[in-house]
Design an enzyme around this catalytic site. Structure first.
Site, PDB file in Angstrom:
ATOM      1  N   ASP A   1      -3.808   5.813   6.345  1.00 50.27           N
ATOM      2  CA  ASP A   1      -4.298   7.064   6.917  1.00 50.27           C
ATOM      3  C   ASP A   1      -5.260   6.705   8.070  1.00 50.27           C
ATOM      4  OD1 ASP A   1      -4.692   9.893   6.898  1.00 50.27           O
ATOM      5  OD2 ASP A   1      -6.411   9.708   5.593  1.00 50.27           O
TER       6      ASP A   1
ATOM      7  N   PHE B   1      -1.295  16.302   3.874  1.00 56.71           N
ATOM      8  CA  PHE B   1      -1.683  15.630   2.637  1.00 56.71           C
ATOM      9  C   PHE B   1      -0.506  15.669   1.669  1.00 56.71           C
ATOM     10  CE2 PHE B   1      -3.685  14.817  -1.390  1.00 56.71           C
ATOM     11  CZ  PHE B   1      -4.550  13.794  -1.059  1.00 56.71           C
TER      12      PHE B   1
ATOM     13  N   ARG C   1       0.917  11.899  -9.643  1.00 53.35           N
ATOM     14  CA  ARG C   1       1.471  10.572  -9.339  1.00 53.35           C
ATOM     15  C   ARG C   1       2.886  10.402  -9.883  1.00 53.35           C
ATOM     16  NH1 ARG C   1      -2.913   7.383  -7.537  1.00 53.35           N
ATOM     17  NH2 ARG C   1      -4.896   7.843  -8.499  1.00 53.35           N
TER      18      ARG C   1
ATOM     19  N   GLU D   1       0.843  -1.204   0.000  1.00 57.01           N
ATOM     20  CA  GLU D   1       0.000   0.000   0.000  1.00 57.01           C
ATOM     21  C   GLU D   1       0.876   1.251   0.000  1.00 57.01           C
ATOM     22  OE1 GLU D   1      -2.416   1.531  -0.755  1.00 57.01           O
ATOM     23  OE2 GLU D   1      -3.994   1.622   0.744  1.00 57.01           O
ATOM     24  N   ASP D   2       0.321   2.356  -0.517  1.00 56.41           N
ATOM     25  CA  ASP D   2       1.082   3.612  -0.519  1.00 56.41           C
ATOM     26  C   ASP D   2       1.089   4.290   0.843  1.00 56.41           C
ATOM     27  OD1 ASP D   2      -1.628   4.223  -0.638  1.00 56.41           O
ATOM     28  OD2 ASP D   2      -1.466   5.651  -2.295  1.00 56.41           O
TER      29      ASP D   2
HETATM   30  P1  IMP Z   1      -7.393   5.231   4.675  1.00 51.59           P
HETATM   31  O1  IMP Z   1      -8.466   4.280   4.281  1.00 51.59           O
HETATM   32  O2  IMP Z   1      -7.972   6.444   5.368  1.00 51.59           O
HETATM   33  O3  IMP Z   1      -6.283   4.603   5.487  1.00 51.59           O
HETATM   34  O4  IMP Z   1      -6.820   5.850   3.359  1.00 51.59           O
HETATM   35  C1  IMP Z   1      -5.989   5.172   2.535  1.00 51.59           C
HETATM   36  C2  IMP Z   1      -5.967   5.783   1.151  1.00 51.59           C
HETATM   37  O5  IMP Z   1      -6.224   7.186   1.171  1.00 51.59           O
HETATM   38  C3  IMP Z   1      -4.604   5.627   0.560  1.00 51.59           C
HETATM   39  O6  IMP Z   1      -4.495   4.433  -0.144  1.00 51.59           O
HETATM   40  C4  IMP Z   1      -4.501   6.824  -0.358  1.00 51.59           C
HETATM   41  O7  IMP Z   1      -5.033   6.509  -1.612  1.00 51.59           O
HETATM   42  C5  IMP Z   1      -5.382   7.869   0.283  1.00 51.59           C
HETATM   43  N1  IMP Z   1      -4.598   8.880   1.036  1.00 51.59           N
HETATM   44  C6  IMP Z   1      -4.502   9.017   2.379  1.00 51.59           C
HETATM   45  N2  IMP Z   1      -3.697  10.020   2.717  1.00 51.59           N
HETATM   46  C7  IMP Z   1      -3.245  10.537   1.552  1.00 51.59           C
HETATM   47  C8  IMP Z   1      -2.337  11.612   1.234  1.00 51.59           C
HETATM   48  O8  IMP Z   1      -1.761  12.309   2.088  1.00 51.59           O
HETATM   49  N3  IMP Z   1      -2.130  11.820  -0.091  1.00 51.59           N
HETATM   50  C9  IMP Z   1      -2.717  11.091  -1.080  1.00 51.59           C
HETATM   51  N4  IMP Z   1      -3.557  10.083  -0.824  1.00 51.59           N
HETATM   52  C10 IMP Z   1      -3.823   9.807   0.488  1.00 51.59           C
END
Ligand code: IMP
Length: 173
Positions: A100, A150, A163, A96-97
Site C-alpha cells: 500500500d 480497501f 480472511r 506479502e499480501d
Molecule cells: P503499507 O505499509 O501501507 O504498504 O501497508 C501494508 C499492509 O497494510 C498490508 O500488509 C496489509 O496488512 C495492510 N493493507 C493495506 N491495504 C489493505 C487493504 O486494502 N485491505 C486489507 N489490508 C490492507
C-alpha cells in the site's frame, strides 16, 4: 451488515498464482528458495504460492503490523520474527499480501538485509496499490495491480475479519 462483492475471483487468483509460481521457479532454477511469509495477511497467498513454485523451498514467518483495527496505516510498523535457520547465503523471497504505502515492506526489507544478510532477497506481493505509494519498493513478482480501494479476503482482513473468503472482495456500503 455490509455486503461484499467479488473483486478478484477465486479462479483468477488461482490462475495468476500458478503463473507466478512457474515464473519464480524458472528464475531460480534448481536453487532452494526460503519464503518468508509476512503474517498474518500473506498466509493464504503464501501457502498457494509455495505449492505453485514447487522444487526446493523452505518456509519462515515474520509478523508485521501497522494497521491496528482501522483501514488506514498507523505509520508505525511492529516487526517480530524468530527464524529456524540463518538466512546467510540463502535465496530469500519475501511474500506479502499487499503493498500500500510501502512502509511495511521497506522496513521489513531493511531489517532483513541488515540482520540476516541473505545471498539474495526478492519480493512477491499478491496485490499493489501504486497510487498510495509513499516509499518506493521494488516488487519482483506481482499478482495484481489495483486501484485505491480497501479490499478484504484471501488472507486480507478488516479488524481481523474476512480472511477466510476464497476471493478478494470489496465491502459495499
Ligand atoms: P503499507 O505499509 O501501507 O504498504 O501497508 C501494508 C499492509 O497494510 C498490508 O500488509 C496489509 O496488512 C495492510 N493493507 C493495506 N491495504 C489493505 C487493504 O486494502 N485491505 C486489507 N489490508 C490492507
Amino acid at each position: 451488515m455490509s455486503n461484499i462483492s467479488v473483486f478478484i475471483s477465486e479462479e483468477k487468483l488461482h490462475n495468476r498464482i500458478v503463473e507466478l509460481g512457474k515464473e519464480i521457479r524458472s528464475d531460480y532454477g534448481d536453487e532452494e528458495i526460503v519464503l518468508i511469509c509476512i503474517l498474518k495477511g500473506a498466509i493464504i497467498f503464501c501457502s498457494d504460492l509455495v505449492r505453485a513454485i514447487g522444487g526446493k523451498t523452505q518456509l519462515e514467518f515474520l509478523s508485521a503490523a501497522s494497521y491496528g483495527d482501522s483501514t488506514e496505516s498507523s505509520g508505525k510498523v511492529d516487526i517480530s520474527y524468530k527464524l529456524s535457520q540463518s538466512l546467510k547465503d540463502k535465496h530469500v523471497l519475501i511474500v506479502e499480501d499487499i503493498v500500500d504505502t510501502g512502509l511495511t515492506l521497506s522496513k521489513v526489507l531493511e531489517k532483513m538485509s541488515e540482520e540476516e544478510k541473505p545471498k539474495s532477497m526478492k519480493l512477491a506481493s499478491l496485490l499493489s496499490k501504486p497510487s498510495r505509494r509513499e516509499i518506493d519498493v521494488q516488487i519482483d513478482y506481482l499478482g495484481f495491480e489495483i486501484e485505491d480501494k480497501f479490499v478484504i479476503g484471501y488472507g486480507l482482513d478488516l479488524a481481523q475479519n474476512y480472511r477466510e473468503l476464497p476471493y478478494i472482495g470489496l465491502m459495499n456500503g
